[in-house]
Structure formats: C-alpha cells, structure tokens
Design a protein around this motif. Sequence first.
Motif, PDB file in Angstrom:
ATOM      1  N   ALA A  65      -9.961  -5.201 -22.909  1.00 16.32           N
ATOM      2  CA  ALA A  65      -9.588  -6.578 -22.581  1.00 16.32           C
ATOM      3  C   ALA A  65      -9.942  -7.449 -23.775  1.00 16.32           C
ATOM      4  CB  ALA A  65     -10.314  -7.055 -21.320  1.00 16.32           C
ATOM      5  N   THR A  66      -9.375  -8.635 -23.820  1.00 16.88           N
ATOM      6  CA  THR A  66      -9.645  -9.539 -24.936  1.00 16.88           C
ATOM      7  C   THR A  66     -11.053 -10.117 -24.820  1.00 16.88           C
ATOM      8  OG1 THR A  66      -8.804 -11.470 -23.764  1.00 16.88           O
ATOM      9  CG2 THR A  66      -7.202 -10.158 -25.021  1.00 16.88           C
ATOM     10  N   ILE A 125     -11.391 -12.815 -22.078  1.00 17.45           N
ATOM     11  CA  ILE A 125     -11.535 -12.398 -20.683  1.00 17.45           C
ATOM     12  C   ILE A 125     -12.916 -11.802 -20.436  1.00 17.45           C
ATOM     13  CG2 ILE A 125     -10.673 -10.850 -18.900  1.00 17.45           C
ATOM     14  CD1 ILE A 125      -8.839 -13.202 -19.535  1.00 17.45           C
TER      15      ILE A 125
END
Length: 325
Positions: free
Chosen positions: A133-134, A137
């Motif tokens: 995930a980034t 996030i």
Amino acid sequence: MSEAISTRSEVKGNDAKAGRLKFANIGRYTLVLTLIVIIVLTAIGNPRFLSTNNLLNILFQVSALGIVAFGQTILLVSAGLDLSVGAMLSVAGIVTALTIAATGSVLLGVLAGLATGLVIGAINGMLVATNRATPFIITLGMMTFLQGVAIIISGGSPVNGTGGLFDFIGFGSLATIPYPVYVMAIVLVVVFFLLRNSVLGRYAFAIGGNEEAARLSGIPIARIKIALYAINGLIVGVAAVVLTGILDSALPNMGTGYELRAIAAVVIGGTPLVGGRGTVLGTLGGVLLLGLVSNSMNLLGIGANYQSAVLGLIITAAVILQRPR
C-alpha cells in the motif's frame, strides 16, 4: 539526419532542465520575498515585532514543529510520507511523562520517549517497505491506531509530573536563547549532513528520483526505507520530549495537526511531494514562514479564522510554484 535529431533532442532536454531549475529558483525567491514582506509590514504595524524577545518567542514556538518537519523532509525527498507523526508525538510524549512520573528520572523518561518514536518509526518503515500500500494509506492507518493508543495509555487525561523536564526545557535557556531552539538547531544540522554527506542521504534522493532505477542499481530499497522511517520516528521522539517539557505535561491530542503543518512547511520550503529533491534549509524557511504569519497576525489583532485562510493560501501558492520533475 540522425545526428540532427539527436542534437534537437539534447537541446530540448537542456531547455526542459533549465525550465525546471528556473521554476525551482522562483519558488525559493518567492519564499524569501514573502518572509521579507511579512517582516516589513508587521514591523510597520507593530514595532514590538522586531524586538529580541518576540523573535526568540517565535523560534521557541516553532521549535517542536521545526523538529518534526526536519524528519518529514527526510521522507519526502525519498518520495515517502508519514501522516502518523502527530499521533506518534502524542504517544511518545505520554510515554515520556509516564516514565518520569513512575521513576522520578528525567533521563529515563527522555530515553523512553526517544525509543518509542524510534520503534514506531521502524514499524512504519517495515510496513511501507512491503509495497502493499502507499505510505499515505499505511501511515493514515497508523495515525488512527496511535490516536487510540494515546487515549488508552493516558486514560484520556493529561499526564503531569514532568517538573524536572519542564524546568530544563520549559524555562531553561543559554545566552537568553531557549533550549528548545538549540535542540531544533542540532536536529537541523544532523539532518542537513545526513541528506548531503551520507550514503543514506544519497540513497534517499535516488529512491525519490526513480525507485525502479535505484533498485536496478543495487540499492537495498526495503532496508533504506526502514532506516529512513526509523530516523524520522526518532526525530519525532525528540520533538515529543521538547513539547512535553514546554507544556509540563503530556496530552493525548497534543500532536494533533502537526502532521499537516510539518508537511506544509516542507512543501513551502521547496521539497515536492513526489520526492527526488529538497533541502532541510528550505524546510526551515517554511517553518519560519508559518511561525511569522501566526505571530504577525496575533500582533496585528487578526482573528484565528483569517490566519487559517492566509496560511492555506500560502501553502496552495507554494504547491503551484512547484513543478513536477
């Protein structure tokens, strides 16, 4: 024919590079010009603005924010981000205060606060390094989790009993300069040399510039990200100790808003959210700009709502003046 095409391509590439540099310079000059305009206008409106006491007060007030922003700079140049720094600051501050209250030792409290920031930062780094995930996030989720932790371990109430730390940080000074300002300056110097004169700093810029190219060149991406986030966490721990000392207590929400203001200061200072370039000295300029705007408007009797509007315009202008690589 091919040589002519190659020459035209090189010229276009050089023109594009020159354009980017010109835009970056415009951003830096705008920051400096804005600082000068604020100083001149406020000095005209209220002569007390340029007094030594007021200028030292501005530095004192932005010391914790500056420390957090310097750590955020390390992440942003590597195209990273940490939205949990505010909640992390609250948790580290509460751990500091609880340890001092339980042991009576300021040293143990400080070490506990620093260790808390370091551990949380390392956990953030490990989660980000998975690339599932980034950073936005992942750290958003960590921010929410830590906000709950801060309330749980503090019982939802301020944690008092940091008298020794308050006497040193809150009231202490050397040559009339408050100790938190010295701490901010030390962190500034450390981060400056880390980014400019260390292998870790060069790797951070390389990852921010082009992560895939950095991976192909043999840079251990995962380990570097963990190290960068751990260092950021340690720096947030320093800010937590400073802010706890200034307040003489730790509050479960005392770090609220620091994440956005720190990012704003870094962006205003010329570090783009896409990474690859930036300087901690620019971040210092962004921090000072935020502090000057707030202080100036207070001295001129301008309400808090207008302050938020002006700060929002400054941040928006800073982003517009940046140009993607």
